[in-house]
Design an enzyme around this catalytic site. Structure first.
Site, short mmCIF file in Angstrom:
data_model
loop_
_atom_site.label_atom_id
_atom_site.label_comp_id
_atom_site.label_asym_id
_atom_site.label_seq_id
_atom_site.Cartn_x
_atom_site.Cartn_y
_atom_site.Cartn_z
N CYS A 248 50.08 51.82 60.39
CA CYS A 248 49.42 53.10 60.21
C CYS A 248 48.16 53.21 61.06
O CYS A 248 48.21 53.08 62.27
CB CYS A 248 49.16 53.32 58.72
SG CYS A 248 48.86 55.03 58.24
N HIS A 249 47.00 53.43 60.44
CA HIS A 249 45.73 53.58 61.15
C HIS A 249 45.09 52.24 61.51
O HIS A 249 44.06 52.21 62.18
CB HIS A 249 44.74 54.39 60.31
CG HIS A 249 45.08 55.84 60.21
ND1 HIS A 249 46.03 56.33 59.35
CD2 HIS A 249 44.59 56.91 60.88
CE1 HIS A 249 46.11 57.64 59.47
NE2 HIS A 249 45.26 58.02 60.40
#
Length: 190
Positions: free
Chosen positions: A123-124
């Protein structure tokens, strides 16, 4: 991790016995991106250690809602890359944005990567690798909103469930966790 073949799980467990994985987070991490991989790694025989910038506890989130708190086992002040076999970087916007500007988090990621140890990022979480100057020439995936940051830093961003590039494994989002876990365990076992 989906349990489809007990023999395969037994073989995986043997491969990760004795391995220690650092899970680097701070407040605001996406909880399932820590708990899902952590459980799979432990089931495969690894020891996991939650590492954070500060002692005490870190706050997990379910997207934008506060979830559970988790005990920090080691701080970035005390951690040494030599003590770990691999690094897991969960996502979460707040978590990733805070870690990317933390010089000690950058140094820890650089030390793990510099030693050729595996890194699994979802993800991030890739923001830390961007700010640490590590993504140039690498192929990886992430939450789609990071693609410009990754490309601008010299990475080849692809929209795939899981990507393996040398010692890195990356995935986009919580829906990818089963594939991410399988690929991360395989990389950590190697």
């Amino acid at each position: 991790m989906a349990q489809t073949d007990p023999q395969q799980l037994q073989e995986t467990a043997q491969r990760l016995d004795g391995k220690t994985v650092a899970i680097l987070v701070t407040d605001g991490f996406e909880q399932v991106e820590l708990t899902g991989p952590k459980a799979a790694l432990e089931e495969a025989g690894a020891r996991t250690v939650i590492v954070a910038p500060k002692a005490g506890q870190v706050q997990g989130f379910n997207h934008v809602d506060k979830a559970d708190r988790f005990d920090v086992a080691q701080t970035l002040d005390d951690v040494r890359a030599a003590d770990f076999d691999a690094l897991l970087l969960p996502g979460g916007v707040v978590n990733a944005d805070a870690l990317r500007t933390d010089a000690k988090a950058q140094a820890f990621a650089k030390a793990i990567d510099g030693a050729g140890k595996p890194i699994a990022v979802i993800c991030h979480g890739g923001w830390l690798l961007v700010s640490a100057g590590l993504v140039a020439g690498r192929t990886l995936t992430s939450w789609p909103s990071l693609q410009d940051d990754l490309r601008n830093a010299g990475a080849n961003w692809v929209d795939q469930e899981v990507v393996s590039d040398r010692n890195w494994t990356s995935s986009r989002k919580p829906d990818d966790i089963p594939a991410f876990n399988r690929a991360a365990i395989a990389a950590f076992a190697g």
